[in-house]
Design an enzyme around this catalytic site. Structure first.
Site, mmCIF file in Angstrom:
data_model
loop_
_atom_site.group_PDB
_atom_site.id
_atom_site.type_symbol
_atom_site.label_atom_id
_atom_site.label_comp_id
_atom_site.label_asym_id
_atom_site.label_seq_id
_atom_site.Cartn_x
_atom_site.Cartn_y
_atom_site.Cartn_z
ATOM 1 N N SER A 144 9.762 -35.414 12.714
ATOM 2 C CA SER A 144 10.838 -34.918 13.582
ATOM 3 C C SER A 144 10.997 -35.877 14.767
ATOM 4 O O SER A 144 10.038 -36.562 15.149
ATOM 5 C CB SER A 144 10.446 -33.524 14.093
ATOM 6 O OG SER A 144 11.150 -33.196 15.261
ATOM 7 N N TYR A 157 4.195 -28.211 18.009
ATOM 8 C CA TYR A 157 4.996 -28.818 16.935
ATOM 9 C C TYR A 157 5.147 -30.322 17.175
ATOM 10 O O TYR A 157 4.896 -31.140 16.281
ATOM 11 C CB TYR A 157 6.361 -28.136 16.871
ATOM 12 C CG TYR A 157 7.291 -28.674 15.809
ATOM 13 C CD1 TYR A 157 7.177 -28.267 14.486
ATOM 14 C CD2 TYR A 157 8.298 -29.594 16.127
ATOM 15 C CE1 TYR A 157 8.036 -28.755 13.500
ATOM 16 C CE2 TYR A 157 9.159 -30.089 15.161
ATOM 17 C CZ TYR A 157 9.028 -29.663 13.849
ATOM 18 O OH TYR A 157 9.873 -30.158 12.882
HETATM 19 P P1 NDP Z 1 11.465 -24.096 6.350
HETATM 20 O O1 NDP Z 1 10.895 -23.169 7.361
HETATM 21 O O2 NDP Z 1 12.780 -23.776 5.756
HETATM 22 O O3 NDP Z 1 10.419 -24.277 5.148
HETATM 23 C C1 NDP Z 1 9.084 -24.552 5.420
HETATM 24 C C2 NDP Z 1 8.295 -24.604 4.124
HETATM 25 O O4 NDP Z 1 6.904 -24.820 4.457
HETATM 26 C C3 NDP Z 1 8.390 -23.311 3.329
HETATM 27 O O5 NDP Z 1 8.530 -23.599 1.963
HETATM 28 C C4 NDP Z 1 7.047 -22.662 3.607
HETATM 29 O O6 NDP Z 1 6.644 -21.886 2.491
HETATM 30 C C5 NDP Z 1 6.118 -23.886 3.752
HETATM 31 N N1 NDP Z 1 4.906 -23.515 4.462
HETATM 32 C C6 NDP Z 1 4.794 -23.118 5.763
HETATM 33 N N2 NDP Z 1 3.523 -22.774 6.039
HETATM 34 C C7 NDP Z 1 2.811 -22.964 4.886
HETATM 35 C C8 NDP Z 1 1.447 -22.773 4.529
HETATM 36 N N3 NDP Z 1 0.550 -22.314 5.409
HETATM 37 N N4 NDP Z 1 1.063 -23.059 3.270
HETATM 38 C C9 NDP Z 1 1.973 -23.498 2.356
HETATM 39 N N5 NDP Z 1 3.270 -23.703 2.637
HETATM 40 C C10 NDP Z 1 3.680 -23.432 3.890
HETATM 41 O O7 NDP Z 1 11.456 -25.537 7.034
HETATM 42 P P2 NDP Z 1 12.379 -26.841 6.806
HETATM 43 O O8 NDP Z 1 12.775 -26.936 5.381
HETATM 44 O O9 NDP Z 1 13.397 -26.840 7.875
HETATM 45 O O10 NDP Z 1 11.338 -27.988 7.189
HETATM 46 C C11 NDP Z 1 10.742 -28.859 6.243
HETATM 47 C C12 NDP Z 1 10.136 -30.032 7.000
HETATM 48 O O11 NDP Z 1 11.152 -30.760 7.682
HETATM 49 C C13 NDP Z 1 9.124 -29.599 8.062
HETATM 50 O O12 NDP Z 1 8.013 -30.471 8.051
HETATM 51 C C14 NDP Z 1 9.908 -29.732 9.358
HETATM 52 O O13 NDP Z 1 9.062 -29.967 10.458
HETATM 53 C C15 NDP Z 1 10.804 -30.917 9.038
HETATM 54 N N6 NDP Z 1 12.014 -30.982 9.864
HETATM 55 C C16 NDP Z 1 13.020 -30.057 9.720
HETATM 56 C C17 NDP Z 1 14.162 -30.136 10.507
HETATM 57 C C18 NDP Z 1 15.275 -29.161 10.375
HETATM 58 O O14 NDP Z 1 16.255 -29.265 11.141
HETATM 59 N N7 NDP Z 1 15.230 -28.217 9.455
HETATM 60 C C19 NDP Z 1 14.317 -31.208 11.526
HETATM 61 C C20 NDP Z 1 13.195 -32.103 11.611
HETATM 62 C C21 NDP Z 1 12.091 -31.991 10.800
HETATM 63 P P3 NDP Z 1 5.921 -20.452 2.548
HETATM 64 O O15 NDP Z 1 6.336 -19.786 3.828
HETATM 65 O O16 NDP Z 1 6.411 -19.829 1.304
HETATM 66 O O17 NDP Z 1 4.460 -20.776 2.498
#
Ligand code: NDP
Length: 239
Positions: A144, A157
């Site tokens: 990010s 974060y």
């Molecule tokens: P979401 O919240 O939509 O999805 C996050 C994913 O991570 C889910 O599939 C969730 O699955 C999984 N996850 C979270 N905790 C755990 C855990 N303990 N074990 C296994 N899986 C886990 O996030 P985004 O798609 O927006 O983000 C994806 C990446 O992109 C992240 O690294 C984020 O920091 C980065 N990012 C996103 C931006 C945005 O604008 N969306 C901007 C900049 C960076 P579940 O809960 O089912 O476990």
């Protein structure tokens, strides 16, 4: 016609929704067998249905990435079944709470560091040998802007992403002379649950959907991609 990733094995974390879900689908559509990791079984099953309906294949790995031993076990299972990993997408992440440094809750701090940083280190630790066993191992981690540009209140974060960036660049530096390439991708604001949590007042319709990032992800995990140890911004350098 042969698909570009036919026969390749790709592991995607955070594949139950958002960017990881879209990336897993895109990798499968290009021919990769996808190992989909997340906690929410319903989201993984929906992904599996979509991948199969489009003629692709996946293996579901429902697990909490905070449990490092489960990551080790997954590494063992992949070693036994395929003997290598061609693509690793370290995408799973959590936002934690946006608040001043002096107000961050210790529990939330630990959780964010565990998912966004330590789990990715455990993935590297468990899959290093398997990535090296591929003829063109590619690892890509989602970062990010706040991982390299300080912004008030982004707390754990931001710290986790800064740590992730240095960890991945350090790992890349260790891989000189191998066929493995390891990079970071900053997707920019994307219409997901995490973004809505971070920016509750924003109209999600103004943001690109997760699918918009997939061409950049596909390029950066392809055998043709040669840069390593870089932090790339999807908006200006890869897309
Ligand atoms: P979401 O919240 O939509 O999805 C996050 C994913 O991570 C889910 O599939 C969730 O699955 C999984 N996850 C979270 N905790 C755990 C855990 N303990 N074990 C296994 N899986 C886990 O996030 P985004 O798609 O927006 O983000 C994806 C990446 O992109 C992240 O690294 C984020 O920091 C980065 N990012 C996103 C931006 C945005 O604008 N969306 C901007 C900049 C960076 P579940 O809960 O089912 O476990």
């Amino acid at each position: 016609m042969t698909k570009p990733l036919e026969g390749r094995i790709a592991l995607v974390t955070g594949a139950s929704r958002g960017i990881g879900y879209a990336a897993a689908k895109a990798l499968a559509a290009d021919g990769a067998h996808v190992i989909a990791v997340a906690r929410t079984v319903g989201g993984l099953e929906e992904l599996d249905d979509e991948i199969h309906a489009a003629g692709g294949s996946a293996t579901l790995a429902p697990l909490d990435l905070r449990e490092g031993e489960l990551i080790d076990r997954l590494g063992g299972a992949v070693a036994e079944r395929w003997g290598r990993l061609d693509i690793l997408v370290g995408n799973a992440g959590i936002l934690g709470e946006l608040s001043p440094m002096g107000h961050q809750s210790p529990q939330e701090w630990d959780k964010v560091l565990a998912v966004n940083l330590t789990a990715n280190w455990r993935l590297i630790r468990s899959f290093d040998t398997l990535l090296r066993a591929s003829d063109a191992g590619r690892a890509l981690f989602l970062t990010s802007t706040v991982g390299h540009r300080a912004r008030a209140y982004w707390g754990a974060y931001a710290v986790s992403k800064a740590g992730l960036e240095m960890m991945v660049r350090t790992y890349a530096d260790e891989l000189g002379g191998t066929a493995v390439r390891v990079n970071l991708l900053n997707p920019g604001a994307t219409r997901t649950a995490m973004r809505a949590q971070a920016m509750p007042g924003e109209d999600p319709a103004t943001l690109p959907a997760p699918d918009a990032i997939c061409p950049a992800i596909l390029r950066m995990v392809s055998p043709a991609w040669q840069s390593t140890g870089e932090v790339l911004n999807v908006r200006d350098r890869v897309a």
